[in-house]
Design an enzyme around this catalytic site. Structure first.
Site, PDB file in Angstrom:
ATOM      1  N   GLU A 110       0.836  -1.192   0.000  1.00 31.25           N
ATOM      2  CA  GLU A 110       0.000   0.000   0.000  1.00 31.25           C
ATOM      3  C   GLU A 110       0.876   1.249   0.000  1.00 31.25           C
ATOM      4  O   GLU A 110       1.944   1.281   0.630  1.00 31.25           O
ATOM      5  CB  GLU A 110      -0.915  -0.013   1.235  1.00 31.25           C
ATOM      6  CG  GLU A 110      -1.982   1.060   1.275  1.00 31.25           C
ATOM      7  CD  GLU A 110      -2.963   0.800   2.424  1.00 31.25           C
ATOM      8  OE1 GLU A 110      -3.322  -0.377   2.668  1.00 31.25           O
ATOM      9  OE2 GLU A 110      -3.367   1.778   3.069  1.00 31.25           O
ATOM     10  N   ASP A 112       0.094   5.385   0.672  1.00 32.05           N
ATOM     11  CA  ASP A 112      -0.999   6.188   1.213  1.00 32.05           C
ATOM     12  C   ASP A 112      -0.738   7.681   1.183  1.00 32.05           C
ATOM     13  O   ASP A 112       0.341   8.145   1.565  1.00 32.05           O
ATOM     14  CB  ASP A 112      -1.240   5.856   2.699  1.00 32.05           C
ATOM     15  CG  ASP A 112      -1.788   4.468   2.921  1.00 32.05           C
ATOM     16  OD1 ASP A 112      -2.292   3.868   1.975  1.00 32.05           O
ATOM     17  OD2 ASP A 112      -1.690   3.988   4.064  1.00 32.05           O
ATOM     18  N   GLU A 114      -3.011  10.342   3.297  1.00 31.88           N
ATOM     19  CA  GLU A 114      -4.128  10.484   4.228  1.00 31.88           C
ATOM     20  C   GLU A 114      -4.149  11.919   4.754  1.00 31.88           C
ATOM     21  O   GLU A 114      -3.146  12.412   5.282  1.00 31.88           O
ATOM     22  CB  GLU A 114      -4.009   9.508   5.393  1.00 31.88           C
ATOM     23  CG  GLU A 114      -4.164   8.051   4.971  1.00 31.88           C
ATOM     24  CD  GLU A 114      -4.029   7.090   6.129  1.00 31.88           C
ATOM     25  OE1 GLU A 114      -4.869   6.172   6.246  1.00 31.88           O
ATOM     26  OE2 GLU A 114      -3.072   7.249   6.915  1.00 31.88           O
TER      27      GLU A 114
END
Length: 298
Positions: A110, A112, A114
């Protein structure tokens, strides 16, 4: 006469090819939501502009919202413009990320972005993270040099077998290099979907969970447009992107490291905007992960 007929046939064939491939290329680069994504939320939590070019995800006390690309990719350039929740957004997380699985599986890779909500008048924080085989813990947090709720800004990931670079408005804010670590902590084997979502994370997102979501301010709405995926589409069982190739700009030498101008931008970000870097957290990591010893300038 025969030569003219052949020329006419060849010209006709070229026109047909141009028309067909032109349409295919246009479809591959379409900004239509339906062409690129599938959504996962109640209809009330997803809206589009009248022309369909801008998409709105909302969070209320009953549900959040998210979407996922229909394609998987291994390596490329991936970008989206976002406008974040305005006002009091404490506890709310808007996420834009790449992941190998359509769920938080135990073996996922993953990458990310955020965006951690805030109380009115306080700055947004941007958190990035890298996962390999279900293990993360590679967080960095940055402040931003603008208000991300007032207008759209681009958030992009460059991913190849040499480095992963997180960009904000084409400014590199984080560089994660592949140096063939003995801990094998560089996600480069599995294809990834692209996701975005808005969800409630008031147990950790704002001041470590001290600030809770004020549901009287709901719905919380984040906005999206101008999705770009210039990458290798994964096609089973023998995808072309199993091995690297220099056919694409994002997999050529100049994309393996930052240019001199980008190094200057990156150095400015490091000096002024980094709030947290796991590589500096010796209390959390008495022995720092191996990648922390590698310079992003290499």
């Amino acid at each position: 006469m025969e030569r003219r007929a052949c020329s006419f046939v060849n010209l006709f064939f070229i026109v047909i090819l141009f028309t067909v491939f032109g349409k295919l290329s246009k479809a591959a680069n379409s900004n239509s939501f339906e062409d690129n994504f599938s959504k996962s939320c109640p209809d009330n939590n997803f809206k589009t502009s009248d022309d369909g070019s801008t998409w709105y995800l909302s969070l209320d006390k009953q549900a959040g919202c998210g979407f996922i690309t229909k394609q998987r990719y291994r390596f490329g350039w991936f970008s989206m413009k976002l406008k974040l929740v305005g006002g009091d957004s404490a506890g709310v997380v808007t996420a834009y990320y790449m992941c190998t699985e359509n769920a938080a599986g135990p073996e996922r890779d993953e990458l990310d972005f955020e965006f951690l909500g805030n109380r009115s008048g306080q700055p947004y924080l941007l958190q990035t993270n890298v996962y390999k085989n279900g293990t993360g813990g590679r967080e960095m947090r940055h402040s931003l040099w603008y208000d991300p709720t007032e207008d759209f800004h681009s958030y992009s990931i460059l991913w190849n077998n040499h480095q992963i670079v997180f960009f904000v408005d084409r400014v590199p804010i984080r560089v994660y290099k592949n140096a063939n670590y003995t801990n094998n902590f560089f996600p480069n084997e599995k294809p990834m979907y692209l996701f975005s979502s808005i969800w409630n994370a008031d147990d950790w997102a704002t001041r470590g969970g001290l600030e809770k979501t004020d549901w009287e301010k709901a719905p919380f709405v984040s906005s999206y447009k101008d999705f770009t995926a210039d990458g290798c589409q994964w096609e089973d069982p023998f995808p072309a992107c199993v091995s690297t190739t220099t056919d694409n700009w994002w997999d050529q030498y100049n994309a393996w490291h930052l240019s001199d101008d980008k190094k200057k931008d990156y150095a400015w970000v490091q000096r002024n905007l980094v709030i947290y870097d796991y590589c500096m957290d010796t209390e959390r990591y008495p022995t720092l992960p191996e990648e922390c010893w590698l310079s992003p300038w290499d």
